[in-house]
Design a protein around this motif. Sequence first.
Motif, short mmCIF file in Angstrom:
data_model
loop_
_atom_site.label_atom_id
_atom_site.label_comp_id
_atom_site.label_asym_id
_atom_site.label_seq_id
_atom_site.Cartn_x
_atom_site.Cartn_y
_atom_site.Cartn_z
N ASP A 4 -0.02 6.29 -12.78
CA ASP A 4 -1.38 5.73 -12.69
C ASP A 4 -1.27 4.35 -12.07
O ASP A 4 -0.70 3.43 -12.66
CB ASP A 4 -2.03 5.64 -14.06
N VAL A 5 -1.83 4.20 -10.90
CA VAL A 5 -1.78 2.93 -10.18
C VAL A 5 -3.21 2.47 -9.93
O VAL A 5 -4.00 3.22 -9.35
CB VAL A 5 -1.04 3.09 -8.82
N ALA A 31 2.36 1.75 -3.49
CA ALA A 31 1.35 2.26 -4.42
C ALA A 31 1.06 3.74 -4.15
O ALA A 31 0.93 4.53 -5.09
CB ALA A 31 0.07 1.44 -4.32
N ALA A 32 0.98 4.11 -2.89
CA ALA A 32 0.74 5.52 -2.54
C ALA A 32 1.90 6.39 -3.00
O ALA A 32 1.71 7.50 -3.50
CB ALA A 32 0.53 5.66 -1.05
N ARG A 41 1.60 6.93 -6.71
CA ARG A 41 0.56 7.90 -7.01
C ARG A 41 1.04 9.32 -6.75
O ARG A 41 0.74 10.25 -7.51
CB ARG A 41 -0.70 7.61 -6.19
N LEU A 42 1.79 9.52 -5.67
CA LEU A 42 2.31 10.85 -5.37
C LEU A 42 3.29 11.33 -6.44
O LEU A 42 3.41 12.54 -6.69
CB LEU A 42 3.01 10.86 -4.00
N GLU A 43 3.99 10.41 -7.07
CA GLU A 43 4.94 10.76 -8.13
C GLU A 43 4.26 10.94 -9.48
O GLU A 43 4.91 11.26 -10.46
CB GLU A 43 6.03 9.69 -8.24
N ARG A 93 0.83 -1.22 0.00
CA ARG A 93 0.00 0.00 0.00
C ARG A 93 0.86 1.25 0.00
O ARG A 93 0.56 2.23 -0.70
CB ARG A 93 -0.93 0.00 1.21
N GLU A 149 -6.30 0.80 -8.10
CA GLU A 149 -6.57 0.67 -6.66
C GLU A 149 -6.34 -0.76 -6.18
O GLU A 149 -5.70 -1.00 -5.19
CB GLU A 149 -8.00 1.10 -6.35
#
Length: 82
Positions: free
Chosen positions: A58-59, A49-50, A53-55, A46, A61
């Motif tokens: 596209d990830v 993946a977070a 996403r911050l970078e 997790r 869910e």
Amino acid sequence: MAEAAWACGGCVVKVTQQHDEFDRGDVMISPSLKTKMAYFASVRRRNYAASLRLEGFDVPEKASEPRFSSKEEAVRFHSRQR
């Protein structure tokens, strides 16, 4: 025999203990090493993946299944791409 259940990162853990102290609530059951490892592996996924996403990547869910069933299959696929 007393039972306890709790959730950790999407999995439900069920523990049994034969001590009668558990019935009184005096003893806290510690999760097994396997349970701890599964929990921290899910936290690591997790967090990764977070971070993606911050970078700006596209990830999805929820990842459905691994793309490759084995390491050898992944190596064969990527060696053909070149």
